[in-house]
Design an enzyme around this catalytic site. Sequence first.
Site, short mmCIF file in Angstrom:
data_model
loop_
_atom_site.label_atom_id
_atom_site.label_comp_id
_atom_site.label_asym_id
_atom_site.label_seq_id
_atom_site.Cartn_x
_atom_site.Cartn_y
_atom_site.Cartn_z
CE LYS A 70 44.49 -76.66 52.18
NZ LYS A 70 45.58 -77.59 51.83
NE ARG A 130 38.88 -83.44 51.35
CZ ARG A 130 39.82 -82.53 51.19
NH1 ARG A 130 41.05 -82.77 51.60
NH2 ARG A 130 39.57 -81.38 50.61
C1 LIG Z 1 46.28 -77.44 50.71
C2 LIG Z 1 47.61 -78.08 50.64
C3 LIG Z 1 48.63 -77.53 49.84
C4 LIG Z 1 48.35 -76.34 49.00
O1 LIG Z 1 49.42 -75.77 48.36
P1 LIG Z 1 49.24 -74.32 47.72
O2 LIG Z 1 50.54 -74.00 47.15
O3 LIG Z 1 48.77 -73.40 48.79
O4 LIG Z 1 48.18 -74.43 46.66
C5 LIG Z 1 49.88 -78.16 49.88
N1 LIG Z 1 50.10 -79.25 50.64
C6 LIG Z 1 49.11 -79.81 51.40
C7 LIG Z 1 49.40 -81.02 52.24
C8 LIG Z 1 47.86 -79.24 51.41
O5 LIG Z 1 46.88 -79.78 52.13
#
Ligand SMILES: *Cc1c(COP(=O)(O)O)cnc(C)c1O
Length: 407
Positions: A228, A376
Amino acid sequence: MIDERVLARRNEAARLDADDPLAGMRAAFTMPPGVVYLDGNSLGARPIGVPDALARVLTQWRDDLIKGWRVHGWWHTPLLVGDRIGRLLGAASGQTVVGDSASVQLFNALTAAARLRADRSVLLVDAGNFPTDRYMVASVSRLTSLTVRAVPMPELAEAIRETAGQLAVVAASSVDYRTGELWDMSGLTTATHQAGAVVLWDVCHAIGAMPLALDEQEVDFAVGCGYKFLSGGPGAPGFLYVARRHLDRFDQPLTGWHGHATPFDMETEYRPAEGIARARIGNPPILSLVALDAALDVFDGLDLSSVRGKSLALTDFFISCVDEHLLELGFEVVTPRDRVHRGSQVTLRHPRASTIMATLAEAGVVGTAQRPDLLRFGVNALYVSYADVLSAVETIRTVAAATVRIV
Ligand SMILES: *Cc1c(COP(=O)(O)O)cnc(C)c1O
């Protein structure tokens, strides 16, 4: 004809961009022309150093084969990249590991946290948490004897006090992925400790966008992802932070051979390594780790409080442009206007959110629609300009006005 309000805003955006001390960071990323990218909170844009780093590791693999693990230090990558992320977490070295998805790290950390408080019965979770977090909590409660209590974030502090004595673990996200609301990590961490429990923070939507202070706030565990605001690329591995004081008792359920004290002795029984190395699992995704490592170069020498400062100025500007141009078209600002409670995104509500977002994408403005009625827009201060924000709002206005007329 362009009205005066629009011209005044364009001048304001140009002035803000000209005065922006971080404007030069945009050159550290590459993006297709004509795109206003407001989805860096889902997948960050590509930093320019990534292709060379990947080319280097592919050559190492070709030329050195298995020796690469030793001569190119591949073996140490999960901990070296972990320490680089640790700096962004406000964590001293030796407490952060990288290598598996945030989901896997969550499972590992939640179970280990529950084992630290085996005499207690309640697992308190943010009811609005990201789906994977809630699914993992449910599974961990089936594996352990913990009962899940899901509460909305505004009621979390009260729930912590009410369950004191039985509370084992609190699991929450520092920023709500839908609304962009930022929660009080420090206060909730202290409240959790006063209740005798441990806290696991998911910082997926905070890491790289604002300073964090995990050591100083005495956070117990944290997880996050690399793709991200860190811009590590699609599928970039996530990370796990374990406070140093818990490391010798950190008993993770996924006891893979990379976390063994002497992995190459191929012992029959599992013996955890010393320190954060015990939180390794199996073979880490070296290609993805190398891409993430190269992406982290962008943060070298960068002060995260300046990133946070620009992020807040961008979202302030976004919200005031929305007030001026979009409220009359039925949009509502969902993200808190109060800076203390705002992450690095602006979320709008509109009954035709998904149609509008699809049309926006065709016009080169990229965000995410969230059912049923949210739009968003993530703001990565390293590559989003004030002109981008204004251009997005102007495009939203054009698209929404047309959509409303058609239907
Ligand atoms: C993006 C996100 C994830 C993603 O989990 P992955 O295992 O990388 O797919 C998990 N928790 C939150 C709060 C997120 O925003």
